[in-house]
Design a protein around this motif. Sequence first.
Motif, PDB file in Angstrom:
ATOM      1  N   LEU A 182       0.836  -1.200   0.000  1.00 37.42           N
ATOM      2  CA  LEU A 182       0.000   0.000   0.000  1.00 37.42           C
ATOM      3  C   LEU A 182       0.872   1.252   0.000  1.00 37.42           C
ATOM      4  CD1 LEU A 182      -2.907   1.014   0.107  1.00 37.42           C
ATOM      5  CD2 LEU A 182      -2.736   1.000   2.603  1.00 37.42           C
ATOM      6  N   SER A 183       0.561   2.151  -0.942  1.00 43.05           N
ATOM      7  CA  SER A 183       1.330   3.382  -1.088  1.00 43.05           C
ATOM      8  C   SER A 183       0.405   4.459  -1.624  1.00 43.05           C
ATOM      9  CB  SER A 183       2.531   3.149  -2.019  1.00 43.05           C
ATOM     10  OG  SER A 183       3.391   4.270  -2.040  1.00 43.05           O
ATOM     11  N   ASN A 184       0.970   5.617  -1.974  1.00 46.96           N
ATOM     12  CA  ASN A 184       0.161   6.701  -2.514  1.00 46.96           C
ATOM     13  C   ASN A 184       0.207   6.730  -4.038  1.00 46.96           C
ATOM     14  OD1 ASN A 184       2.878   7.467  -2.544  1.00 46.96           O
ATOM     15  ND2 ASN A 184       2.394   9.653  -2.424  1.00 46.96           N
ATOM     16  N   GLY A 185       0.578   5.635  -4.634  1.00 47.57           N
ATOM     17  CA  GLY A 185       0.606   5.509  -6.084  1.00 47.57           C
ATOM     18  C   GLY A 185       1.291   4.218  -6.477  1.00 47.57           C
ATOM     19  N   ALA A 186       1.043   3.782  -7.690  1.00 47.89           N
ATOM     20  CA  ALA A 186       1.592   2.507  -8.146  1.00 47.89           C
ATOM     21  C   ALA A 186       2.989   2.639  -8.743  1.00 47.89           C
ATOM     22  CB  ALA A 186       0.650   1.893  -9.182  1.00 47.89           C
ATOM     23  N   GLU A 187       3.413   3.859  -9.059  1.00 49.46           N
ATOM     24  CA  GLU A 187       4.721   4.047  -9.689  1.00 49.46           C
ATOM     25  C   GLU A 187       5.852   3.784  -8.706  1.00 49.46           C
ATOM     26  OE1 GLU A 187       1.520   6.426 -11.530  1.00 49.46           O
ATOM     27  OE2 GLU A 187       2.348   6.335  -9.488  1.00 49.46           O
ATOM     28  N   ASP A 188       6.986   3.345  -9.230  1.00 40.70           N
ATOM     29  CA  ASP A 188       8.139   3.017  -8.390  1.00 40.70           C
ATOM     30  C   ASP A 188       8.626   4.203  -7.565  1.00 40.70           C
ATOM     31  OD1 ASP A 188       8.053   0.477  -9.378  1.00 40.70           O
ATOM     32  OD2 ASP A 188       9.739   0.706 -10.757  1.00 40.70           O
ATOM     33  N   VAL A 189       8.410   5.415  -8.057  1.00 41.43           N
ATOM     34  CA  VAL A 189       8.928   6.587  -7.358  1.00 41.43           C
ATOM     35  C   VAL A 189       8.012   7.033  -6.221  1.00 41.43           C
ATOM     36  CG1 VAL A 189      10.184   7.418  -9.361  1.00 41.43           C
ATOM     37  CG2 VAL A 189       7.807   8.135  -9.012  1.00 41.43           C
ATOM     38  N   LYS A 190       6.844   6.430  -6.078  1.00 43.56           N
ATOM     39  CA  LYS A 190       5.901   6.837  -5.050  1.00 43.56           C
ATOM     40  C   LYS A 190       6.261   6.199  -3.715  1.00 43.56           C
ATOM     41  CE  LYS A 190       3.226   9.459  -7.507  1.00 43.56           C
ATOM     42  NZ  LYS A 190       1.823   9.146  -7.774  1.00 43.56           N
ATOM     43  N   GLY A 191       5.630   6.707  -2.643  1.00 46.16           N
ATOM     44  CA  GLY A 191       5.881   6.184  -1.308  1.00 46.16           C
ATOM     45  C   GLY A 191       7.016   6.899  -0.618  1.00 46.16           C
ATOM     46  N   GLY A 192       7.086   6.718   0.703  1.00 47.25           N
ATOM     47  CA  GLY A 192       8.182   7.264   1.478  1.00 47.25           C
ATOM     48  C   GLY A 192       9.379   6.335   1.452  1.00 47.25           C
ATOM     49  N   PRO A 193      10.425   6.663   2.199  1.00 48.53           N
ATOM     50  CA  PRO A 193      11.637   5.824   2.196  1.00 48.53           C
ATOM     51  C   PRO A 193      11.361   4.380   2.569  1.00 48.53           C
ATOM     52  CG  PRO A 193      12.079   7.939   3.247  1.00 48.53           C
ATOM     53  CD  PRO A 193      10.604   7.891   3.003  1.00 48.53           C
ATOM     54  N   ALA A 194      10.511   4.138   3.565  1.00 46.91           N
ATOM     55  CA  ALA A 194      10.235   2.758   3.981  1.00 46.91           C
ATOM     56  C   ALA A 194       9.526   1.991   2.885  1.00 46.91           C
ATOM     57  CB  ALA A 194       9.401   2.756   5.265  1.00 46.91           C
ATOM     58  N   GLN A 195       8.544   2.629   2.227  1.00 52.30           N
ATOM     59  CA  GLN A 195       7.836   1.945   1.145  1.00 52.30           C
ATOM     60  C   GLN A 195       8.758   1.632  -0.040  1.00 52.30           C
ATOM     61  OE1 GLN A 195       6.371   4.608   2.741  1.00 52.30           O
ATOM     62  NE2 GLN A 195       4.940   3.283   3.860  1.00 52.30           N
ATOM     63  N   ARG A 196       9.619   2.599  -0.377  1.00 54.77           N
ATOM     64  CA  ARG A 196      10.495   2.370  -1.526  1.00 54.77           C
ATOM     65  C   ARG A 196      11.494   1.254  -1.247  1.00 54.77           C
ATOM     66  NH1 ARG A 196      10.103   8.132  -1.992  1.00 54.77           N
ATOM     67  NH2 ARG A 196      12.099   8.449  -0.943  1.00 54.77           N
ATOM     68  N   ASP A 197      12.033   1.210  -0.021  1.00 53.82           N
ATOM     69  CA  ASP A 197      12.959   0.136   0.315  1.00 53.82           C
ATOM     70  C   ASP A 197      12.241  -1.208   0.399  1.00 53.82           C
ATOM     71  OD1 ASP A 197      15.016   1.929   0.373  1.00 53.82           O
ATOM     72  OD2 ASP A 197      15.155   2.050   2.563  1.00 53.82           O
ATOM     73  N   ALA A 198      11.038  -1.200   0.971  1.00 47.29           N
ATOM     74  CA  ALA A 198      10.263  -2.444   1.038  1.00 47.29           C
ATOM     75  C   ALA A 198       9.887  -2.924  -0.361  1.00 47.29           C
ATOM     76  CB  ALA A 198       9.009  -2.236   1.880  1.00 47.29           C
ATOM     77  N   HIS A 199       9.616  -1.984  -1.245  1.00 47.40           N
ATOM     78  CA  HIS A 199       9.295  -2.330  -2.634  1.00 47.40           C
ATOM     79  C   HIS A 199      10.455  -3.099  -3.283  1.00 47.40           C
ATOM     80  CE1 HIS A 199       7.869  -1.933  -6.744  1.00 47.40           C
ATOM     81  NE2 HIS A 199       8.929  -1.211  -7.073  1.00 47.40           N
ATOM     82  N   LEU A 200      11.669  -2.664  -3.012  1.00 44.15           N
ATOM     83  CA  LEU A 200      12.830  -3.358  -3.557  1.00 44.15           C
ATOM     84  C   LEU A 200      12.954  -4.759  -2.962  1.00 44.15           C
ATOM     85  CD1 LEU A 200      15.464  -0.456  -3.576  1.00 44.15           C
ATOM     86  CD2 LEU A 200      14.209  -1.395  -5.530  1.00 44.15           C
ATOM     87  N   LEU A 201      12.723  -4.886  -1.657  1.00 44.50           N
ATOM     88  CA  LEU A 201      12.803  -6.204  -1.012  1.00 44.50           C
ATOM     89  C   LEU A 201      11.736  -7.149  -1.561  1.00 44.50           C
ATOM     90  CD1 LEU A 201      13.358  -5.145   2.730  1.00 44.50           C
ATOM     91  CD2 LEU A 201      15.061  -6.152   1.196  1.00 44.50           C
ATOM     92  N   LEU A 202      10.524  -6.624  -1.728  1.00 46.58           N
ATOM     93  CA  LEU A 202       9.412  -7.474  -2.160  1.00 46.58           C
ATOM     94  C   LEU A 202       9.491  -7.837  -3.646  1.00 46.58           C
ATOM     95  CD1 LEU A 202       6.513  -5.731  -0.221  1.00 46.58           C
ATOM     96  CD2 LEU A 202       7.404  -8.027   0.169  1.00 46.58           C
ATOM     97  N   SER A 203      10.270  -7.089  -4.391  1.00 43.63           N
ATOM     98  CA  SER A 203      10.372  -7.372  -5.836  1.00 43.63           C
ATOM     99  C   SER A 203      10.949  -8.750  -6.117  1.00 43.63           C
ATOM    100  CB  SER A 203      11.227  -6.299  -6.519  1.00 43.63           C
ATOM    101  OG  SER A 203      10.595  -5.035  -6.448  1.00 43.63           O
ATOM    102  N   ALA A 204      11.590  -9.357  -5.121  1.00 46.56           N
ATOM    103  CA  ALA A 204      12.131 -10.708  -5.293  1.00 46.56           C
ATOM    104  C   ALA A 204      11.037 -11.776  -5.214  1.00 46.56           C
ATOM    105  CB  ALA A 204      13.190 -10.989  -4.231  1.00 46.56           C
ATOM    106  N   LEU A 205       9.849 -11.408  -4.747  1.00 45.86           N
ATOM    107  CA  LEU A 205       8.747 -12.373  -4.657  1.00 45.86           C
ATOM    108  C   LEU A 205       8.039 -12.484  -6.004  1.00 45.86           C
ATOM    109  CD1 LEU A 205       6.995 -11.450  -1.257  1.00 45.86           C
ATOM    110  CD2 LEU A 205       8.376 -13.476  -1.740  1.00 45.86           C
TER     111      LEU A 205
END
Length: 342
Positions: A182-205
Amino acid sequence: MTRDSRRTVVAVDGMGGDLGPGPVVEAVLDGPEDVEILLVGSVPHLRRHLGDGGLPGRVTLLHAPEAVAMHDDPVRATWNKRGSSLLVCAQAVRSGRADAMVSPGNTGAAVLAAAARLRRLPGVRAPALATTLRGPEMGPTVLLDIGATVTERPEWLAEFALMGMRFAEARLGVENPRVGLLSNGAEDVKGGPAQRDAHLLLSALPAYVGQIEAYDVFSDRVDVAVTDGFTGDVLLKTYERTLDLTALVAVSAVRSGGGPLAEQNAQAISRRVRAVLAADPGGVLLGVRGVCVVCHGAAPARDIRAAIRLAAECVRTGVVEHVGAAFPDKRPAEPLTCIAYL
């Protein structure tokens, strides 16, 4: 009698809710027939709410001399009130006397009591509360965290995703659950620092679909929606209030039409709206070595009764074992300083 041959036993906190023991006692007395109940709290206080009918054979009172109030600081209350109904419930699960616990009490204290007495599963840094949302044109969506944490950490969000996937598989029978952050948009550049870092971690799933917006939670895009506990709590309570207003609008519209069956039809529509759209009656705490369900403090008897059924269902479907299997390396969890010595 062996564990496999007896009914599921659920320890229920009778003291912590906003409305006192009344709704809890009502729920327990009219609870599921296939579930045994340990009703936990001050026995003299609980007996005053039982009336003259006595207890059904499937209900047993378990004394706890103290209670954690809603206004209590969770850490201080968990530390100072060692005889609280919350800790007694959790100890009953830890000792094997009960299979699960349910509380309509202080959420923070319930999470700490479960983490302190049951302990976290190996490898889990932070437990998370999960609920299930349903609606037309969407499958069930697991939303977590809804209040166990208020801190955003990327590694925690990644763990929530793993636990949510296992929960969806075990309880809902969803194969290969799709996960969204959950973020404020679907684009990779959206979200705060925690969301962006979590997005990178979750991309392996393989099942990760990327960042999602709030309306995606109520669509068929994902099976598991991951967020921090602060955001999840706000989202869930906003949704629940919106559901209340939707039911009121529908009921008002039917009543305004008049006719001999207007009131009967209005009540039927209200029940239907809530049956189709309501979230689970409580959050299931994932990441601890036992089943713990936390309800709203103002939960009525029907919600507490449903939470007892939910807890028993999680026991029967092996939710704890499925979640534990998501952390195969079994690394010890980092200690939380507020519970390490409880």
